[in-house]
Design a protein around this motif. Structure first.
Motif, PDB file in Angstrom:
ATOM      1  N   LEU A 149      32.402   9.143   5.065  1.00 37.82           N
ATOM      2  CA  LEU A 149      32.620   8.137   3.913  1.00 37.82           C
ATOM      3  C   LEU A 149      33.678   8.762   2.930  1.00 37.82           C
ATOM      4  O   LEU A 149      34.310   7.812   2.581  1.00 37.82           O
ATOM      5  CB  LEU A 149      31.206   8.113   3.396  1.00 37.82           C
ATOM      6  N   LEU A 150      33.653  10.028   2.803  1.00 38.94           N
ATOM      7  CA  LEU A 150      34.741  10.465   1.867  1.00 38.94           C
ATOM      8  C   LEU A 150      36.094  10.519   2.250  1.00 38.94           C
ATOM      9  O   LEU A 150      36.906  10.443   1.418  1.00 38.94           O
ATOM     10  CB  LEU A 150      34.037  12.046   1.545  1.00 38.94           C
ATOM     11  N   ILE A 151      36.158  10.815   3.478  1.00 44.26           N
ATOM     12  CA  ILE A 151      37.597  10.858   4.257  1.00 44.26           C
ATOM     13  C   ILE A 151      38.618   9.510   3.945  1.00 44.26           C
ATOM     14  O   ILE A 151      39.810   9.672   3.629  1.00 44.26           O
ATOM     15  CB  ILE A 151      37.506  11.244   5.647  1.00 44.26           C
ATOM     16  N   PRO A 152      38.006   8.462   4.136  1.00 48.06           N
ATOM     17  CA  PRO A 152      38.854   7.302   3.885  1.00 48.06           C
ATOM     18  C   PRO A 152      39.136   7.191   2.434  1.00 48.06           C
ATOM     19  O   PRO A 152      40.399   6.847   1.961  1.00 48.06           O
ATOM     20  CB  PRO A 152      37.842   6.068   4.250  1.00 48.06           C
ATOM     21  N   VAL A 153      38.428   7.646   1.464  1.00 42.64           N
ATOM     22  CA  VAL A 153      38.608   7.628   0.114  1.00 42.64           C
ATOM     23  C   VAL A 153      39.637   8.483  -0.412  1.00 42.64           C
ATOM     24  O   VAL A 153      40.658   8.150  -1.095  1.00 42.64           O
ATOM     25  CB  VAL A 153      37.242   7.844  -0.810  1.00 42.64           C
ATOM     26  N   ILE A 154      39.664   9.670   0.311  1.00 42.41           N
ATOM     27  CA  ILE A 154      40.882  10.587   0.160  1.00 42.41           C
ATOM     28  C   ILE A 154      41.960  10.113   0.709  1.00 42.41           C
ATOM     29  O   ILE A 154      43.078  10.214   0.019  1.00 42.41           O
ATOM     30  CB  ILE A 154      40.345  11.969   0.584  1.00 42.41           C
ATOM     31  N   VAL A 155      42.011   9.669   1.778  1.00 42.55           N
ATOM     32  CA  VAL A 155      43.164   9.013   2.515  1.00 42.55           C
ATOM     33  C   VAL A 155      43.725   7.826   1.716  1.00 42.55           C
ATOM     34  O   VAL A 155      45.002   7.879   1.531  1.00 42.55           O
ATOM     35  CB  VAL A 155      42.747   8.511   4.051  1.00 42.55           C
ATOM     36  N   TRP A 156      42.942   6.945   1.343  1.00 42.32           N
ATOM     37  CA  TRP A 156      43.336   6.084   0.498  1.00 42.32           C
ATOM     38  C   TRP A 156      44.026   6.543  -0.944  1.00 42.32           C
ATOM     39  O   TRP A 156      45.230   5.984  -1.224  1.00 42.32           O
ATOM     40  CB  TRP A 156      42.121   5.130  -0.030  1.00 42.32           C
ATOM     41  N   TYR A 157      43.362   7.357  -1.369  1.00 43.55           N
ATOM     42  CA  TYR A 157      44.272   8.138  -2.656  1.00 43.55           C
ATOM     43  C   TYR A 157      45.363   8.552  -2.476  1.00 43.55           C
ATOM     44  O   TYR A 157      46.320   8.698  -3.173  1.00 43.55           O
ATOM     45  CB  TYR A 157      43.096   9.211  -3.328  1.00 43.55           C
ATOM     46  N   VAL A 158      45.472   9.684  -1.277  1.00 39.81           N
ATOM     47  CA  VAL A 158      46.671  10.385  -0.846  1.00 39.81           C
ATOM     48  C   VAL A 158      47.797   9.387  -0.444  1.00 39.81           C
ATOM     49  O   VAL A 158      48.976   9.592  -1.006  1.00 39.81           O
ATOM     50  CB  VAL A 158      46.536  11.008   0.254  1.00 39.81           C
ATOM     51  N   LEU A 159      47.520   8.180   0.146  1.00 39.77           N
ATOM     52  CA  LEU A 159      48.578   7.130   0.357  1.00 39.77           C
ATOM     53  C   LEU A 159      49.157   6.513  -0.596  1.00 39.77           C
ATOM     54  O   LEU A 159      50.259   5.986  -0.785  1.00 39.77           O
ATOM     55  CB  LEU A 159      48.065   6.290   1.418  1.00 39.77           C
ATOM     56  N   LYS A 160      48.290   6.090  -1.659  1.00 36.24           N
ATOM     57  CA  LYS A 160      48.648   5.428  -2.793  1.00 36.24           C
ATOM     58  C   LYS A 160      49.080   6.261  -3.919  1.00 36.24           C
ATOM     59  O   LYS A 160      49.830   5.719  -4.721  1.00 36.24           O
ATOM     60  CB  LYS A 160      47.125   4.614  -3.288  1.00 36.24           C
ATOM     61  N   TYR A 161      48.758   7.400  -4.245  1.00 41.11           N
ATOM     62  CA  TYR A 161      49.043   8.088  -5.452  1.00 41.11           C
ATOM     63  C   TYR A 161      49.784   9.207  -5.370  1.00 41.11           C
ATOM     64  O   TYR A 161      49.951   9.980  -6.363  1.00 41.11           O
ATOM     65  CB  TYR A 161      47.654   8.033  -6.429  1.00 41.11           C
ATOM     66  N   THR A 162      49.927   9.811  -4.347  1.00 38.02           N
ATOM     67  CA  THR A 162      50.631  11.119  -4.089  1.00 38.02           C
ATOM     68  C   THR A 162      52.078  11.221  -3.559  1.00 38.02           C
ATOM     69  O   THR A 162      52.285  10.329  -2.634  1.00 38.02           O
ATOM     70  CB  THR A 162      49.756  12.189  -3.331  1.00 38.02           C
ATOM     71  N   ARG A 163      52.736  12.008  -3.592  1.00 39.91           N
ATOM     72  CA  ARG A 163      54.085  12.241  -2.999  1.00 39.91           C
ATOM     73  C   ARG A 163      53.759  12.472  -1.552  1.00 39.91           C
ATOM     74  O   ARG A 163      54.565  11.763  -0.692  1.00 39.91           O
ATOM     75  CB  ARG A 163      54.563  13.533  -3.411  1.00 39.91           C
ATOM     76  N   LEU A 164      52.908  13.058  -1.039  1.00 41.61           N
ATOM     77  CA  LEU A 164      52.548  13.265   0.463  1.00 41.61           C
ATOM     78  C   LEU A 164      52.303  11.955   1.039  1.00 41.61           C
ATOM     79  O   LEU A 164      53.017  11.413   1.962  1.00 41.61           O
ATOM     80  CB  LEU A 164      51.441  13.859   0.751  1.00 41.61           C
ATOM     81  N   GLY A 165      51.662  11.108   0.282  1.00 39.46           N
ATOM     82  CA  GLY A 165      51.210   9.757   0.940  1.00 39.46           C
ATOM     83  C   GLY A 165      52.517   8.599   0.869  1.00 39.46           C
ATOM     84  O   GLY A 165      52.835   8.071   1.716  1.00 39.46           O
ATOM     85  N   ARG A 237      44.812  -0.627   5.861  1.00 37.22           N
ATOM     86  CA  ARG A 237      44.072  -0.072   4.422  1.00 37.22           C
ATOM     87  C   ARG A 237      42.805   0.609   4.579  1.00 37.22           C
ATOM     88  O   ARG A 237      41.631   0.229   5.295  1.00 37.22           O
ATOM     89  CB  ARG A 237      43.746  -1.422   3.559  1.00 37.22           C
ATOM     90  N   PRO A 238      42.916   1.997   4.191  1.00 35.57           N
ATOM     91  CA  PRO A 238      41.871   2.891   4.490  1.00 35.57           C
ATOM     92  C   PRO A 238      40.363   2.256   4.088  1.00 35.57           C
ATOM     93  O   PRO A 238      39.511   2.528   4.826  1.00 35.57           O
ATOM     94  CB  PRO A 238      42.284   4.055   3.514  1.00 35.57           C
ATOM     95  N   LEU A 239      40.509   1.824   2.991  1.00 41.47           N
ATOM     96  CA  LEU A 239      39.023   1.420   2.342  1.00 41.47           C
ATOM     97  C   LEU A 239      38.498   0.470   3.181  1.00 41.47           C
ATOM     98  O   LEU A 239      37.269   0.206   3.414  1.00 41.47           O
ATOM     99  CB  LEU A 239      39.178   0.904   0.806  1.00 41.47           C
ATOM    100  N   PHE A 240      39.133  -0.532   3.829  1.00 39.00           N
ATOM    101  CA  PHE A 240      38.726  -1.631   4.736  1.00 39.00           C
ATOM    102  C   PHE A 240      38.166  -1.098   5.954  1.00 39.00           C
ATOM    103  O   PHE A 240      37.470  -1.886   6.642  1.00 39.00           O
ATOM    104  CB  PHE A 240      39.866  -2.643   4.963  1.00 39.00           C
ATOM    105  N   ILE A 241      38.737   0.050   6.277  1.00 38.66           N
ATOM    106  CA  ILE A 241      38.044   0.812   7.490  1.00 38.66           C
ATOM    107  C   ILE A 241      36.592   0.933   7.502  1.00 38.66           C
ATOM    108  O   ILE A 241      35.816   0.871   8.362  1.00 38.66           O
ATOM    109  CB  ILE A 241      38.812   2.290   7.828  1.00 38.66           C
TER     110      ILE A 241
END
Length: 310
Positions: A149-165, A237-241
């Motif tokens: 459950l935590l991984i999609p939230v982390i992926v969403w944050y990384v893709l949306k708010y970080t340079r890596l994303g 969209r990660p959270l929709f997963i």
């Protein structure tokens, strides 16, 4: 039909368990597709993770090692796909299908001596027959479920708010521009493929150690293909997963509970219902996109090969 045979707390808890392998496989594939890679080998990576995790767990008595090795098994298999498609420029669709066939055959070969063996129990946060409904639903699970459950939230944050994303999305939207800016497109995609393989392998290990704690040949039974469809359902969209995985998990558990409750609907119809519903949802999404009622967020470079000399 006896509706009283369906316990609501057990029903919801079962949905969470059923959805976890699909959730893990789908979020890994989403990250790979965000970089423009279409890996149809999810089923093969899942079944490899399932047998690797099962064997290590049985031989060592440690489910934790089983989950780690399951993730590594899927990740190692994904590197074959990465080698073929990113270095040797092989077709992604053909390579993914070959990966699935290889994974199914390989797992069948090494798993022959483990049929009928029960793996060690995976510890839960809270256990016991006297748990309340809330405790059973919220706390009566193993750590991997909560990680899922935590991984999609982390992926969403990384893709949306970080340079890596931003870099991952840039590679998926225009790999030529990303290369011109100095980003190592091929290695970024290899990293995304590796992550996707690890998630698929972990989902497979969860399948053989928790959801169906045993090894049977071909036990993924199409979950990897459903994971691919789920990425489309979630519109990348990660959270929709999470929503899609729990909907599919709910349908799967519901048909099993209906069978147990003595439903008059033929068992064959109930068994195929999750897959039929998946197809209908994809058709509906296609119709909505065709008439502009739903915007697809597929990466522009999805499935397209990149060569630095181009």
């Amino acid at each position: 039909m006896d509706w009283s045979a369906i316990n609501p707390a057990f029903f919801i808890a079962s949905i969470m368990v059923s959805a976890t392998p699909l959730l893990l496989a789908a979020i890994g594939e989403l990250v790979a597709e965000k970089t423009g890679v279409l890996n149809l080998g999810v089923e093969g990576m899942m079944i490899t993770g399932a047998i690797c995790g099962f064997i290590i767990s049985v031989e060592t008595g440690s489910p934790t090692l089983g989950f780690i090795c399951g993730a590594l098994g899927g990740a190692v298999l994904s590197l074959i796909f990465a080698l073929l498609t990113q270095l040797f420029m092989a077709n992604q669709v053909a390579s993914g299908l070959a990966l699935t066939l290889f994974g199914l055959g390989f797992s069948s070969m090494i798993g022959q001596g483990y049929v009928g063996i029960v793996p060690p129990d995976v510890p839960k946060l809270m256990e016991g027959a006297d748990l309340s409904a809330f405790q059973r639903i919220a706390l009566g699970h193993d750590a991997v479920l909560y990680i899922g459950l935590l991984i999609p939230v982390i992926v969403w944050y990384v893709l949306k708010y970080t340079r890596l994303g931003l870099v991952l999305r840039a590679v998926g939207e225009d790999h030529e521009a990303a290369h011109a800016l100095g980003y190592k497109v091929i290695w970024i995609r290899v990293g995304a493929i590796f992550f996707g393989g690890a998630c698929a392998g972990l989902g497979g290990a969860y399948l053989s150690l928790v959801r169906v704690p045993q090894w049977t040949d071909g036990m993924t039974a199409g979950i990897g293909w459903i994971a691919l469809a789920l990425v489309v359902f979630a519109s990348w969209r990660p959270l929709f997963i999470i929503i899609g995985a729990y909907l599919f998990g709910g349908v799967t558990v519901l048909q099993l509970n209906l069978q147990a409750a003595g439903s008059t609907i033929p068992v064959e119809y109930l068994s195929m219902s999750p897959y039929v519903i998946t197809i209908l949802v994809l058709v509906l999404l296609s119709v909505l996109q065709k008439y502009g009622l739903l915007r697809a967020a597929a990466p522009a470079m999805l499935g397209r090969l990149f060569h630095a000399s181009n």
